[in-house]
Enzyme design. Structure first.
Site, short mmCIF file in Angstrom:
data_model
loop_
_atom_site.label_atom_id
_atom_site.label_comp_id
_atom_site.label_asym_id
_atom_site.label_seq_id
_atom_site.Cartn_x
_atom_site.Cartn_y
_atom_site.Cartn_z
N GLY A 1 0.79 -1.22 0.00
CA GLY A 1 0.00 0.00 0.00
C GLY A 1 0.83 1.27 0.00
O GLY A 1 0.42 2.29 -0.56
N ASN A 2 2.03 1.23 0.63
CA ASN A 2 2.87 2.43 0.67
C ASN A 2 3.39 2.80 -0.71
O ASN A 2 3.83 3.93 -0.94
CB ASN A 2 4.05 2.23 1.61
CG ASN A 2 5.02 1.17 1.12
OD1 ASN A 2 4.63 0.03 0.88
ND2 ASN A 2 6.27 1.55 0.96
N LYS B 1 -10.53 -9.32 5.91
CA LYS B 1 -9.66 -8.49 5.08
C LYS B 1 -10.08 -7.02 5.15
O LYS B 1 -11.19 -6.66 4.75
CB LYS B 1 -9.73 -8.97 3.63
CG LYS B 1 -8.84 -8.18 2.68
CD LYS B 1 -7.38 -8.41 2.96
CE LYS B 1 -6.51 -7.73 1.92
NZ LYS B 1 -5.07 -7.84 2.27
N LYS C 1 -3.25 -10.09 -1.32
CA LYS C 1 -2.36 -10.00 -2.48
C LYS C 1 -1.05 -10.74 -2.26
O LYS C 1 -0.44 -11.24 -3.21
CB LYS C 1 -2.12 -8.54 -2.88
CG LYS C 1 -1.25 -7.72 -1.95
CD LYS C 1 0.15 -7.52 -2.50
CE LYS C 1 0.97 -6.55 -1.68
NZ LYS C 1 0.94 -6.60 -0.25
N LYS D 1 2.67 -11.58 5.31
CA LYS D 1 3.83 -11.51 4.41
C LYS D 1 4.80 -12.66 4.69
O LYS D 1 5.30 -13.32 3.77
CB LYS D 1 4.54 -10.17 4.56
CG LYS D 1 3.69 -8.97 4.14
CD LYS D 1 4.36 -7.66 4.47
CE LYS D 1 3.55 -6.48 3.95
NZ LYS D 1 2.18 -6.46 4.45
#
Length: 316
Positions: free
Chosen positions: A11-12, A131, A217, A279
């Protein structure tokens, strides 16, 4: 043939903060990230780029709800919002990449492929939405939001406020995998599986049917990297490396981790469920499935991380 990296940008790389949420801000952030990605390409590594879409999906859904409330227009299903964000964000990434290629005198080409990802219809996630999508709401706003949207599932998100959550089933199959492979072999840098892909299931006749959910994702990117036989699976995020005791006086950066070391750190609750844990799970899934090298780092450190000079590398 060049080596291949699947790079999941976080997102960053799209929205830096609450003050920079406009489309123009997003494009500037994309251009900044893309410069670092093209550095990798100049090292002889072709890339498939994936990306998140949580805030963008939330924005589109809220616009749809306002249009329905005010002008009685038809609502846009969540699955269509997934598709919309793939096209819009993919357009920005491929344009930024093409401009960067041209600036450097490279003959490379970029293309976006709207991608469906198959999930199981009986995935337990459909009964337990988890989510986060959309914007953060404050304590002062949450009562009104719940009153206006009693069907929404709201949770506190990492101390930053309240956020809506939706089902997030696990990805099982990349429907357009062969098309992605064809484009890679033709020399394209491909943007695919955006936002985790458009979630679909199969009906009794075997036809694909879209479902209202958002796939993580990182998990979808891990599956894609595995199915493509990528040399690297890289998650580009807000931090340069993975840390233990994150944000504590005893914080320590980790350069290389084996699967056994990762499992020990997970048992020690070193990875936050809402941020680093997915992650970590995604990169270890890639390694367990036969992948040789996975990396977690920030966009600016991509090249150095591949060279072993930055980031956190996960190996078997």
């Amino acid at each position: 043939m060049d080596k291949l990296a699947v790079i999941a940008i976080g997102g960053n790389s799209l929205i830096k903060d609450n003050e920079h949420q406009f489309i123009e801000d997003q494009y500037m952030a994309v251009c900044e990230t893309v410069r670092h990605v093209v550095d990798l390409i100049e090292l002889g590594i072709n890339v498939v780029i994936t990306h998140g879409n949580g805030p963008q999906v939330g924005f589109i859904m809220r616009r749809s709800e306002i249009a329905e409330e005010v002008e009685h227009m038809h609502p846009v299903p969540l699955v269509s919002c997934d598709a919309d964000t793939q096209g819009a964000i993919g357009y920005q990434i491929q344009q930024a990449m093409q401009n960067e290629f041209n600036k450097r005198g490279l003959g490379n080409k970029a293309v976006t492929l709207v991608t469906q990802v198959e999930v199981e219809p009986d995935d337990p996630a459909f009964l337990m939405p988890s989510k986060p999508i959309g914007t953060f709401y404050t304590e002062a706003q949450i009562e009104r939001i719940i009153s206006q949207h009693p069907d929404w599932h709201m949770v506190k998100d990492a101390g930053r406020g309240y956020r809506r959550v939706v089902p997030s089933p696990m990805p099982k199959k990349i429907i357009e995998r062969e098309a992605i492979e064809t484009l890679i072999h033709a020399g394209f840098s491909v943007v695919a599986v955006g936002g985790g892909g458009i979630p679909v299931t199969r009906d009794a006749e075997g036809k694909l049917v879209g479902v209202n959910a958002v796939i993580d994702k990182d998990y979808a990117s891990s599956l894609l990297a595995t199915q493509l036989g990528a040399d690297y699976f890289i998650i580009s995020t807000a931090v340069d490396q993975v840390y233990i005791d994150y944000n504590k006086p005893t914080q320590k950066a980790l350069s290389v981790l084996t699967l056994d070391e990762v499992e020990a750190l997970k048992l020690d609750n070193q990875f936050a469920p809402g941020s680093m844990l997915p992650k970590i799970n995604a990169v270890t899934d890639f390694i367990k499935a036969g992948g040789k090298k996975a990396i977690i780092t920030s966009p600016a450190c991509l090249s150095d991380a591949v060279k072993g000079l930055a980031g956190t590398t996960i190996i078997a």
